[in-house]
Design an enzyme around this catalytic site. Structure first.
Site, PDB file in Angstrom:
ATOM      1  CG  ASN A 176      -1.802   1.147   1.385  1.00  0.00           C
ATOM      2  OD1 ASN A 176      -1.401   2.277   1.113  1.00  0.00           O
ATOM      3  ND2 ASN A 176      -3.026   0.907   1.799  1.00  0.00           N
ATOM      4  CG  ASP A 182      -3.158   4.529   0.758  1.00  0.00           C
ATOM      5  OD1 ASP A 182      -3.171   4.372  -0.473  1.00  0.00           O
ATOM      6  OD2 ASP A 182      -4.036   4.065   1.517  1.00  0.00           O
ATOM      7  CG  HIS A 183       0.576   6.163   4.916  1.00  0.00           C
ATOM      8  ND1 HIS A 183      -0.349   7.136   5.191  1.00  0.00           N
ATOM      9  CD2 HIS A 183       0.007   4.990   5.305  1.00  0.00           C
ATOM     10  CE1 HIS A 183      -1.419   6.580   5.750  1.00  0.00           C
ATOM     11  NE2 HIS A 183      -1.221   5.279   5.826  1.00  0.00           N
ATOM     12  NE  ARG A 194       7.077  21.463   4.084  1.00  0.00           N
ATOM     13  CZ  ARG A 194       8.404  21.637   4.126  1.00  0.00           C
ATOM     14  NH1 ARG A 194       9.105  21.606   3.025  1.00  0.00           N
ATOM     15  NH2 ARG A 194       8.994  21.840   5.263  1.00  0.00           N
ATOM     16  CG  HIS A 197      -8.285   4.015   0.996  1.00  0.00           C
ATOM     17  ND1 HIS A 197      -8.474   3.937   2.353  1.00  0.00           N
ATOM     18  CD2 HIS A 197      -9.490   4.363   0.486  1.00  0.00           C
ATOM     19  CE1 HIS A 197      -9.744   4.213   2.640  1.00  0.00           C
ATOM     20  NE2 HIS A 197     -10.375   4.492   1.519  1.00  0.00           N
ATOM     21  NE  ARG A 226      -9.452   8.496   4.194  1.00  0.00           N
ATOM     22  CZ  ARG A 226      -9.758   7.622   5.156  1.00  0.00           C
ATOM     23  NH1 ARG A 226      -9.038   6.541   5.331  1.00  0.00           N
ATOM     24  NH2 ARG A 226     -10.782   7.835   5.946  1.00  0.00           N
ATOM     25  NE  ARG A 275      -7.836  11.362   5.643  1.00  0.00           N
ATOM     26  CZ  ARG A 275      -8.414  10.756   6.691  1.00  0.00           C
ATOM     27  NH1 ARG A 275      -7.730   9.915   7.429  1.00  0.00           N
ATOM     28  NH2 ARG A 275      -9.660  10.990   6.994  1.00  0.00           N
ATOM     29  CG  HIS A 276      -3.631   8.963   1.749  1.00  0.00           C
ATOM     30  ND1 HIS A 276      -4.415   8.241   0.885  1.00  0.00           N
ATOM     31  CD2 HIS A 276      -3.888   8.471   2.990  1.00  0.00           C
ATOM     32  CE1 HIS A 276      -5.108   7.357   1.580  1.00  0.00           C
ATOM     33  NE2 HIS A 276      -4.826   7.478   2.863  1.00  0.00           N
ATOM     34  CD  GLU A 290      -7.209  -0.390   0.957  1.00  0.00           C
ATOM     35  OE1 GLU A 290      -7.324   0.691   1.566  1.00  0.00           O
ATOM     36  OE2 GLU A 290      -6.470  -1.298   1.321  1.00  0.00           O
ATOM     37  CB  THR A 322     -19.277  -3.964  12.806  1.00  0.00           C
ATOM     38  OG1 THR A 322     -19.039  -4.663  14.002  1.00  0.00           O
ATOM     39  CG2 THR A 322     -19.028  -4.886  11.638  1.00  0.00           C
ATOM     40  CD  GLU A 358      -7.242  -6.229   3.112  1.00  0.00           C
ATOM     41  OE1 GLU A 358      -7.339  -6.054   1.889  1.00  0.00           O
ATOM     42  OE2 GLU A 358      -6.538  -5.507   3.846  1.00  0.00           O
ATOM     43  CG  HIS A 385      -5.681  -1.565   9.401  1.00  0.00           C
ATOM     44  ND1 HIS A 385      -5.982  -0.564   8.500  1.00  0.00           N
ATOM     45  CD2 HIS A 385      -5.500  -0.970  10.579  1.00  0.00           C
ATOM     46  CE1 HIS A 385      -5.998   0.585   9.136  1.00  0.00           C
ATOM     47  NE2 HIS A 385      -5.697   0.374  10.398  1.00  0.00           N
ATOM     48  N   GLY A 386      -2.331  -2.511  10.032  1.00  0.00           N
ATOM     49  CA  GLY A 386      -1.516  -2.453  11.245  1.00  0.00           C
ATOM     50  C   GLY A 386      -0.415  -3.507  11.320  1.00  0.00           C
TER      51      GLY A 386
HETATM   52  N1  PXP Z   1      -5.940  -3.183   4.166  1.00  0.00           N
HETATM   53  C1  PXP Z   1      -6.924  -2.250   4.169  1.00  0.00           C
HETATM   54  C2  PXP Z   1      -8.286  -2.645   3.742  1.00  0.00           C
HETATM   55  C3  PXP Z   1      -6.641  -0.925   4.536  1.00  0.00           C
HETATM   56  O1  PXP Z   1      -7.629  -0.002   4.525  1.00  0.00           O
HETATM   57  C4  PXP Z   1      -5.318  -0.580   4.891  1.00  0.00           C
HETATM   58  C5  PXP Z   1      -4.993   0.822   5.279  1.00  0.00           C
HETATM   59  O2  PXP Z   1      -5.263   1.686   4.248  1.00  0.00           O
HETATM   60  C6  PXP Z   1      -4.334  -1.571   4.842  1.00  0.00           C
HETATM   61  C7  PXP Z   1      -4.677  -2.871   4.503  1.00  0.00           C
HETATM   62  C8  PXP Z   1      -2.902  -1.280   5.165  1.00  0.00           C
HETATM   63  O3  PXP Z   1      -2.773  -0.926   6.496  1.00  0.00           O
HETATM   64  P1  PXP Z   1      -1.373  -0.397   7.059  1.00  0.00           P
HETATM   65  O4  PXP Z   1      -1.080   0.907   6.355  1.00  0.00           O
HETATM   66  O5  PXP Z   1      -1.645  -0.240   8.510  1.00  0.00           O
HETATM   67  O6  PXP Z   1      -0.356  -1.430   6.734  1.00  0.00           O
END
Ligand code: PXP
Length: 252
Positions: A12, A14-15, A23, A48, A50, A54-55, A75, A106, A156, A195-196
């Site tokens: 991913n 995104d970041h 910036r 993703h 959004r 935002r990113h 996503e 949920t 997922e 995620h995480g």
């Molecule tokens: N899977 C889904 C569905 C997500 O929304 C995200 C975060 O955008 C991730 C995976 C990746 O999560 P992380 O950035 O915490 O690795």
């Protein structure tokens, strides 16, 4: 991200975009990061888009789709705007995620069981365009069964609770993901997770045999910033010294 014997990594990016948007620059470019991920062995790229942008921006989605030779996992929230974009981009797969806590959600995952009707239309509209559909859900029996009933290809499983929990809950959270993966797999669904996940907690999840692909972003971008920091500082100092030496040379 097809069925495979070895576990797959969806990166991913995104970041990378978060850093750029902070910036308003043109760098760093998520497409470039996606291509580096491909060279490093990533099996897919996740973005993703959004609603608040935002990113990741719309142009990122198109440039990655057009230039990076890996399956894209797009996503998106279940909105009309995103549906239109997905139908134009035609990614390999769309993962429907909740964006607002009060909406369709949920415990951080999609509340598929309570929103079957609304999600059903959505899933159909994507599948008509030959896009595989994934639902980002909590590893709960009701959500997995509802996802199967909707006819999606992939679920997922949300690993956020496992990633964030304290030591005494870790085993039971891991067990929930294992049981969820087994159930979803037994129903014929492809099972992904994410995620995480980070370098310390990923191993136990990667061991789960039913999981096909892990989608990971934040920890990879964070590690890249640290592992690349020495080189980045060194390169900047070299440019500065080179510039000063050259200007001093010109003056003599
Ligand atoms: N899977 C889904 C569905 C997500 O929304 C995200 C975060 O955008 C991730 C995976 C990746 O999560 P992380 O950035 O915490 O690795």
């Amino acid at each position: 991200m097809s069925e495979h014997h070895t576990i797959q990594l969806g990166v991913n990016v995104d970041h990378i975009a978060t850093l750029r948007q902070a910036r308003g620059t043109t760098y760093p470019d998520p497409m470039q990061a996606a291509d580096i991920a491909r060279k490093a062995g990533a099996d897919g790229i996740t973005v993703h888009l959004r609603e608040d942008r935002r990113h990741i921006q719309d142009h990122d989605v198109y440039s990655i789709r057009g230039n990076v030779n890996l399956p894209m996992n797009f996503e998106m929230a279940a909105t009309k705007e995103m549906l239109k974009i997905a139908q134009t981009v035609k990614p390999y797969e769309c993962c429907i995620v909740p964006e607002k806590r009060e909406e369709l959600t949920t415990e951080g995952g999609l509340n598929v069981a309570d929103y079957m009707f609304e999600l059903g239309d959505f899933v159909g509209a994507l599948q008509e365009h030959s896009i595989k559909v994934s639902l980002f859900i909590d590893p709960a029996e009701a959500q997995i069964s509802a996802s199967k009933e909707l006819g999606v290809d992939i679920v997922e499983l949300h690993t956020g609770t496992y990633a964030d929990c304290n030591e005494d809950q870790r085993d039971s959270e891991l067990q929930r993901i294992k049981s969820g993966a087994q159930l979803a797999h037994s129903l014929g669904l492809q099972v992904n997770a994410g995620h995480g996940l980070h370098y310390q907690n990923v191993s136990k999840i990667a061991e789960i045999p039913e999981l096909v692909c892990l989608n990971i972003g934040h920890s990879i971008v964070a590690r890249a910033a640290m592992t690349g920091f020495y080189e980045a500082v060194f390169a900047m100092k070299q440019i500065m010294i080179g510039a000063r030496l050259e200007s001093e040379g010109e003056g003599t």
